[in-house]
Write an enzyme that holds these catalytic residues in place. Structure first.
Site, PDB file in Angstrom:
ATOM      1  CE1 TYR A  43      44.320  11.938   1.089  1.00  0.00           C
ATOM      2  CE2 TYR A  43      44.092  12.637   3.363  1.00  0.00           C
ATOM      3  CZ  TYR A  43      44.381  11.656   2.446  1.00  0.00           C
ATOM      4  OH  TYR A  43      44.744  10.406   2.872  1.00  0.00           O
ATOM      5  NE  ARG A  62      52.063  14.350   2.830  1.00  0.00           N
ATOM      6  CZ  ARG A  62      51.770  13.586   3.878  1.00  0.00           C
ATOM      7  NH1 ARG A  62      52.406  12.443   4.060  1.00  0.00           N
ATOM      8  NH2 ARG A  62      50.856  13.954   4.745  1.00  0.00           N
ATOM      9  NE  ARG A 110      31.380  11.723 -15.201  1.00  0.00           N
ATOM     10  CZ  ARG A 110      31.837  10.880 -16.135  1.00  0.00           C
ATOM     11  NH1 ARG A 110      31.557  11.078 -17.412  1.00  0.00           N
ATOM     12  NH2 ARG A 110      32.570   9.839 -15.801  1.00  0.00           N
ATOM     13  CG  HIS A 112      37.227  11.233 -18.239  1.00  0.00           C
ATOM     14  ND1 HIS A 112      35.899  11.119 -18.587  1.00  0.00           N
ATOM     15  CD2 HIS A 112      37.478  10.225 -17.384  1.00  0.00           C
ATOM     16  CE1 HIS A 112      35.369  10.076 -17.970  1.00  0.00           C
ATOM     17  NE2 HIS A 112      36.310   9.509 -17.233  1.00  0.00           N
ATOM     18  CE  LYS A 158      47.814  12.992   3.394  1.00  0.00           C
ATOM     19  NZ  LYS A 158      47.493  11.603   3.718  1.00  0.00           N
ATOM     20  CD  GLU A 190      51.168   3.582   1.774  1.00  0.00           C
ATOM     21  OE1 GLU A 190      51.625   4.437   2.529  1.00  0.00           O
ATOM     22  OE2 GLU A 190      50.760   3.831   0.622  1.00  0.00           O
ATOM     23  CG  LEU A 214      51.507   9.548   1.437  1.00  0.00           C
ATOM     24  CD1 LEU A 214      51.176  10.340   0.180  1.00  0.00           C
ATOM     25  CD2 LEU A 214      50.539   9.859   2.543  1.00  0.00           C
TER      26      LEU A 214
HETATM   27  N1  PDD Z   1      46.908   9.234   6.298  1.00  0.00           N
HETATM   28  N2  PDD Z   1      50.210   6.171   3.994  1.00  0.00           N
HETATM   29  C1  PDD Z   1      48.940   6.476   3.688  1.00  0.00           C
HETATM   30  C2  PDD Z   1      48.257   5.726   2.598  1.00  0.00           C
HETATM   31  C3  PDD Z   1      48.282   7.495   4.382  1.00  0.00           C
HETATM   32  O1  PDD Z   1      47.008   7.808   4.069  1.00  0.00           O
HETATM   33  C4  PDD Z   1      48.950   8.173   5.433  1.00  0.00           C
HETATM   34  C5  PDD Z   1      48.300   9.277   6.221  1.00  0.00           C
HETATM   35  C6  PDD Z   1      50.285   7.807   5.723  1.00  0.00           C
HETATM   36  C7  PDD Z   1      51.085   8.489   6.796  1.00  0.00           C
HETATM   37  O2  PDD Z   1      51.406   9.815   6.448  1.00  0.00           O
HETATM   38  P1  PDD Z   1      51.620  10.925   7.577  1.00  0.00           P
HETATM   39  O3  PDD Z   1      52.709  10.435   8.489  1.00  0.00           O
HETATM   40  O4  PDD Z   1      52.012  12.125   6.830  1.00  0.00           O
HETATM   41  O5  PDD Z   1      50.301  11.090   8.305  1.00  0.00           O
HETATM   42  C8  PDD Z   1      50.880   6.812   4.966  1.00  0.00           C
HETATM   43  C9  PDD Z   1      46.178  10.345   6.849  1.00  0.00           C
HETATM   44  C10 PDD Z   1      46.462  10.578   8.291  1.00  0.00           C
HETATM   45  C11 PDD Z   1      44.702  10.172   6.530  1.00  0.00           C
HETATM   46  O6  PDD Z   1      44.407   9.811   5.394  1.00  0.00           O
HETATM   47  O7  PDD Z   1      43.858  10.425   7.394  1.00  0.00           O
END
Ligand code: PDD
Length: 292
Positions: A43, A62, A110, A112, A158, A190, A214
């Site tokens: 996503y 990304r 379904r 894997h 992501k 993070e 991320l």
């Molecule tokens: N989240 N780390 C994680 C685990 C994240 O899910 C996100 C963003 C970030 C920051 O990435 P960016 O600067 O590209 O938004 C770091 C989004 C906003 C979400 O899941 O809603």
């Protein structure tokens, strides 16, 4: 009406599903979609300011990196993804919105392994109103608690498999604070859905870009802002002791922009006030947005 179907959702706005724009209440996918069954998808969340997606090229790059890393192939080019996200931003009933995009490996029995031959990926986009960060969060800062990062070893992807992030955010909610700061093997990773930054002796430090975090789109932006403002910037492993002893902490994400963190585990960061480097970067960030 729609709220009876989906709690918290009040507007039956158009969403994009596999080639068509349809009202949210009518958008349906199979229960065998691999996104639903396995969390097998990717996503993106792109912030939109006055109908302009911010750093769209970087978000699409990304997205394509993440799709590549899980070998989820679509026929869409970068231009196609940019076009779809721009369409969504333009059609949204809000000037300032968030465009959410999700791609899954599609619908199959379904099992894997990847469907062989591959099936058509599911492509979904929706928009939501983007609320600017609250003045109180900007001026007073956020409170956080630390926790061990229990997620998998591909946090650079992501992925829609966000159970680890959901549980870490709920850990913060259950403790009455704004977010968590996660540590893996004693080093900063993070927050639950944001990147975390440390300021020490006038320098901005962030965890290196590797499989444990991320790479937020704000990684590049903060580096650019630091360079423009003459603030030293470095990415490297950061120990928990360094985080605790920071002069300032802040976090960044598409939705939060940058927000100061003034407390970790009940203890103030430095004197517990929002710091000067944060304020300088916040002003610089706002200038970039104003110039869009
Ligand atoms: N989240 N780390 C994680 C685990 C994240 O899910 C996100 C963003 C970030 C920051 O990435 P960016 O600067 O590209 O938004 C770091 C989004 C906003 C979400 O899941 O809603």
């Amino acid at each position: 009406m729609i709220e009876a179907l989906i709690p918290g959702v009040t507007e039956d706005v158009d969403v994009y599903l596999n080639g068509d724009f349809v009202p949210l209440s009518e958008a349906k996918i199979s229960v065998l979609d691999r996104g639903f069954i396995f969390g097998d998808g990717i996503y993106e969340v792109v912030p939109v300011y006055r109908r302009k997606p911010f750093r769209l090229e970087q978000h699409v790059a990304r997205l394509m990196r993440s799709l590549d890393k899980i070998a989820l192939y679509t026929s869409n080019t970068a231009e196609d993804w940019q076009h779809l996200m721009t369409l969504m931003a333009e059609r949204a009933p809000w000037e300032n919105s968030l465009v959410y995009l999700q791609v899954t490996r599609g619908v199959a029995k379904r099992d894997h392994p990847f469907p062989n031959p591959p099936v058509k990926p599911t492509i979904f986009l929706m928009s939501a109103p983007r609320l600017a960060p609250k003045a109180q969060e900007i001026n007073q800062g956020l409170r956080t608690v630390s926790m061990v990062d229990m997620r998998w070893l591909h946090c650079d992807i992501k992925s829609v498999s966000l159970l680890g992030n959901v549980l870490s955010k709920q850990y913060a909610v259950d403790r009455g604070v704004d977010d968590v700061i996660q540590f893996r093997d004693g080093n900063l990773s993070e927050a639950s859905s944001s990147n975390v930054w440390v300021v020490k002796n006038g320098k901005v430090l962030g965890p290196q870009k590797d499989n444990l975090v991320l790479e937020g789109i704000r990684y590049g932006l903060i580096e650019e802002l630091c360079r423009a403002e003459g603030i030293p910037f470095e990415l490297r492993a950061i120990s928990k002791a360094e985080v605790v002893a920071a002069d300032e902490l802040f976090l960044s994400s598409a939705t939060k922009e940058i927000l100061p963190i003034v407390e970790l585990d009940g203890e103030p960061i430095a004197n517990g006030a929002v710091g000067p480097i944060y304020k300088q970067l916040k002003q610089a960030y706002n200038q970039v947005l104003a110039a869009l």
